[in-house]
Write a protein that holds these residues in place. Structure first.
Motif, PDB file in Angstrom:
ATOM      1  N   PHE A 125       3.771   0.448  -7.356  1.00  0.00           N
ATOM      2  CA  PHE A 125       5.012   1.214  -7.291  1.00  0.00           C
ATOM      3  C   PHE A 125       5.647   1.327  -8.671  1.00  0.00           C
ATOM      4  O   PHE A 125       5.569   0.408  -9.486  1.00  0.00           O
ATOM      5  N   HIS A 126       6.295   2.470  -8.909  1.00  0.00           N
ATOM      6  CA  HIS A 126       7.017   2.691 -10.156  1.00  0.00           C
ATOM      7  C   HIS A 126       8.491   2.935  -9.840  1.00  0.00           C
ATOM      8  O   HIS A 126       8.817   3.796  -9.009  1.00  0.00           O
ATOM      9  N   ILE A 127       9.359   2.170 -10.506  1.00  0.00           N
ATOM     10  CA  ILE A 127      10.797   2.270 -10.260  1.00  0.00           C
ATOM     11  C   ILE A 127      11.511   2.510 -11.587  1.00  0.00           C
ATOM     12  O   ILE A 127      11.293   1.781 -12.560  1.00  0.00           O
ATOM     13  N   GLU A 160       6.145 -12.714  -1.038  1.00  0.00           N
ATOM     14  CA  GLU A 160       5.993 -13.180   0.341  1.00  0.00           C
ATOM     15  C   GLU A 160       5.501 -12.074   1.267  1.00  0.00           C
ATOM     16  O   GLU A 160       4.650 -12.313   2.128  1.00  0.00           O
ATOM     17  N   LEU A 161       6.047 -10.866   1.107  1.00  0.00           N
ATOM     18  CA  LEU A 161       5.774  -9.786   2.058  1.00  0.00           C
ATOM     19  C   LEU A 161       4.566  -8.940   1.692  1.00  0.00           C
ATOM     20  O   LEU A 161       3.886  -8.410   2.574  1.00  0.00           O
ATOM     21  N   ALA A 162       4.333  -8.765   0.394  1.00  0.00           N
ATOM     22  CA  ALA A 162       3.279  -7.856  -0.057  1.00  0.00           C
ATOM     23  C   ALA A 162       2.606  -8.433  -1.296  1.00  0.00           C
ATOM     24  O   ALA A 162       2.818  -7.943  -2.417  1.00  0.00           O
ATOM     25  N   PRO A 163       1.791  -9.462  -1.146  1.00  0.00           N
ATOM     26  CA  PRO A 163       1.203 -10.154  -2.298  1.00  0.00           C
ATOM     27  C   PRO A 163       0.292  -9.295  -3.157  1.00  0.00           C
ATOM     28  O   PRO A 163       0.066  -9.622  -4.328  1.00  0.00           O
ATOM     29  N   GLY A 164      -0.241  -8.205  -2.610  1.00  0.00           N
ATOM     30  CA  GLY A 164      -1.122  -7.344  -3.397  1.00  0.00           C
ATOM     31  C   GLY A 164      -0.416  -6.199  -4.083  1.00  0.00           C
ATOM     32  O   GLY A 164      -1.015  -5.478  -4.888  1.00  0.00           O
ATOM     33  N   VAL A 165       0.868  -6.024  -3.794  1.00  0.00           N
ATOM     34  CA  VAL A 165       1.636  -4.915  -4.364  1.00  0.00           C
ATOM     35  C   VAL A 165       2.128  -5.280  -5.763  1.00  0.00           C
ATOM     36  O   VAL A 165       2.542  -6.410  -6.017  1.00  0.00           O
ATOM     37  N   SER A 166       2.081  -4.314  -6.674  1.00  0.00           N
ATOM     38  CA  SER A 166       2.611  -4.517  -8.023  1.00  0.00           C
ATOM     39  C   SER A 166       3.689  -3.486  -8.312  1.00  0.00           C
ATOM     40  O   SER A 166       3.788  -2.445  -7.656  1.00  0.00           O
ATOM     41  N   VAL A 167       4.512  -3.787  -9.300  1.00  0.00           N
ATOM     42  CA  VAL A 167       5.647  -2.936  -9.652  1.00  0.00           C
ATOM     43  C   VAL A 167       5.648  -2.695 -11.153  1.00  0.00           C
ATOM     44  O   VAL A 167       5.385  -3.605 -11.936  1.00  0.00           O
ATOM     45  N   ALA A 168       5.933  -1.459 -11.542  1.00  0.00           N
ATOM     46  CA  ALA A 168       6.132  -1.123 -12.952  1.00  0.00           C
ATOM     47  C   ALA A 168       7.506  -0.471 -13.080  1.00  0.00           C
ATOM     48  O   ALA A 168       7.861   0.401 -12.287  1.00  0.00           O
ATOM     49  N   THR A 169       8.288  -0.912 -14.060  1.00  0.00           N
ATOM     50  CA  THR A 169       9.587  -0.290 -14.293  1.00  0.00           C
ATOM     51  C   THR A 169       9.459   0.775 -15.376  1.00  0.00           C
ATOM     52  O   THR A 169       8.634   0.648 -16.289  1.00  0.00           O
ATOM     53  N   GLY A 221       5.756  12.364  -7.631  1.00  0.00           N
ATOM     54  CA  GLY A 221       5.319  11.094  -7.070  1.00  0.00           C
ATOM     55  C   GLY A 221       4.906  10.068  -8.096  1.00  0.00           C
ATOM     56  O   GLY A 221       4.384   9.012  -7.739  1.00  0.00           O
ATOM     57  N   LYS A 222       5.136  10.337  -9.374  1.00  0.00           N
ATOM     58  CA  LYS A 222       4.771   9.375 -10.416  1.00  0.00           C
ATOM     59  C   LYS A 222       5.769   8.221 -10.461  1.00  0.00           C
ATOM     60  O   LYS A 222       5.431   7.127 -10.916  1.00  0.00           O
ATOM     61  N   ILE A 223       6.997   8.489 -10.061  1.00  0.00           N
ATOM     62  CA  ILE A 223       8.014   7.451  -9.948  1.00  0.00           C
ATOM     63  C   ILE A 223       8.516   7.462  -8.509  1.00  0.00           C
ATOM     64  O   ILE A 223       8.911   8.507  -7.992  1.00  0.00           O
ATOM     65  N   ASP A 224       8.478   6.307  -7.865  1.00  0.00           N
ATOM     66  CA  ASP A 224       8.789   6.233  -6.441  1.00  0.00           C
ATOM     67  C   ASP A 224      10.290   6.192  -6.168  1.00  0.00           C
ATOM     68  O   ASP A 224      10.785   6.893  -5.280  1.00  0.00           O
ATOM     69  N   GLN A 256       9.288   4.613   2.198  1.00  0.00           N
ATOM     70  CA  GLN A 256      10.279   4.118   3.156  1.00  0.00           C
ATOM     71  C   GLN A 256      10.336   2.598   3.149  1.00  0.00           C
ATOM     72  O   GLN A 256      11.412   1.995   3.161  1.00  0.00           O
ATOM     73  N   TRP A 257       9.156   1.975   3.118  1.00  0.00           N
ATOM     74  CA  TRP A 257       9.108   0.515   3.143  1.00  0.00           C
ATOM     75  C   TRP A 257       9.769  -0.073   1.895  1.00  0.00           C
ATOM     76  O   TRP A 257      10.584  -1.002   1.994  1.00  0.00           O
ATOM     77  N   LEU A 258       9.434   0.452   0.716  1.00  0.00           N
ATOM     78  CA  LEU A 258       9.970  -0.092  -0.526  1.00  0.00           C
ATOM     79  C   LEU A 258      11.484   0.070  -0.595  1.00  0.00           C
ATOM     80  O   LEU A 258      12.198  -0.874  -0.956  1.00  0.00           O
TER      81      LEU A 258
END
Length: 300
Positions: free
Chosen positions: A99-101, A121-130, A145-148, A288-290
């Motif tokens: 995800f990109h924020i 805890e909820l999504a151990p495989g998910v990564s985030v980039a600011t 869709g490049k930035i969520d 929606q989840w994020l």
């Protein structure tokens, strides 16, 4: 021209060429070979009886016909993508989504530690980039869709975007313990006489505060200007400089650096921090989840 004569994959290649302007970039994005992309372009040229893209020193430049086709092709592909993925579930426990924020560095200080703790805890495989909103065309990047998500005070994100308020906060005056201003209240005269560090955060809501102070004729002795908030607490802790900051940033600085803060001597308007997402991804399960996680963690 009959629709059955046009291969949908050719339109995907067309859309990427229009956006990336290079055959190699399109091939990489679509995981195709460059000859495959060149062959697709040749087929498109035959179908439309037009060059569509012309090589130049600045890449593949679209012809007038290509520019005319750009919007309807983009909307058609977007609509199809939404329809095909509408019922696709998002499983955070299994996802490896990146995800990109978009947020400021002061936003990173407030949001990222708590968010990453929840994702662990909820999504151990998910990564985030600011991403800095000032470093990109934020509206365009979010529409593609490049930035969520975007978090903060973003008045430029209007009609194409949904938004939800997270919280409001006031501005305060922050300084080190033992400073001459270290008392319950600070008078405007003392505030003006003090030496200030100013964060020149162009393109953010914080820059508006400086405009308001200037319009009200508040005189500050600015001794230092920095382009971001990252080192601000260290600077204030080790100097006699004072800073105008948001209360949440001051609270964290007090907790980790032992700094003090009081109500600002100037009646500044509160700043509203919102969560933004593009209308195209309003029903996207992952988006929606994020945004649900962000809202549940930080809304007041």
């Amino acid at each position: 021209m009959e629709l059955h004569n046009v291969d949908l994959n050719l339109l995907v290649v067309f859309e990427h060429l229009l956006r990336l302007r290079t055959v190699s970039g399109t091939a990489k994005a679509l995981e195709l070979s460059q000859p495959a992309v060149s062959n697709a372009l040749a087929r498109l040229r035959r179908i439309f009886d037009d060059d569509l893209f012309v090589r130049s020193a600045k890449g593949m430049l679209p012809t007038p016909l290509a520019l005319e086709l750009a919007e309807p092709v983009s909307y058609a592909l977007d609509a199809l993508h939404t329809a095909l993925n509408r019922k696709v579930d998002f499983d955070p426990a299994r996802s490896e989504r990146d995800f990109h924020i978009a947020m400021t560095d002061i936003g990173e200080v407030h949001f990222i530690p708590k968010l990453m703790g929840a994702l662990r805890e909820l999504a151990p495989g998910v990564s985030v980039a600011t991403v800095r909103n000032t470093a990109v065309n934020l509206a365009e990047e979010m529409s593609q869709g490049k930035i969520d998500l975007a978090v903060g005070h973003q008045p430029e994100l209007t009609s194409e975007f949904f938004q939800r308020r997270l919280f409001r906060q006031r501005y305060v005056c922050m300084f080190r313990p033992g400073h001459a201003l270290d008392k319950r209240t600070v008078r405007l005269r003392d505030f003006e006489d003090a030496e200030h560090v100013l964060v020149t955060a162009a393109g953010t809501g914080h820059a508006r505060v400086d405009e308001i102070l200037a319009k009200r004729g508040v005189q500050r002795r600015i001794r230092l200007r920095v382009p971001h908030f990252v080192a601000l607490a260290d600077i204030v802790a080790s100097t006699d400089l004072i800073a105008t900051v948001t209360e949440k940033f001051a609270e964290r600085s007090a907790r980790y650096f032992g700094l003090k803060y009081v109500k600002h001597p100037v009646d500044l308007p509160d700043i509203q921090i919102n969560l933004f997402w593009h209308a195209r991804y309003h029903r996207d399960p992952a988006n929606q989840w994020l945004r649900t996680q962000v809202f549940d963690l930080f809304s007041e």
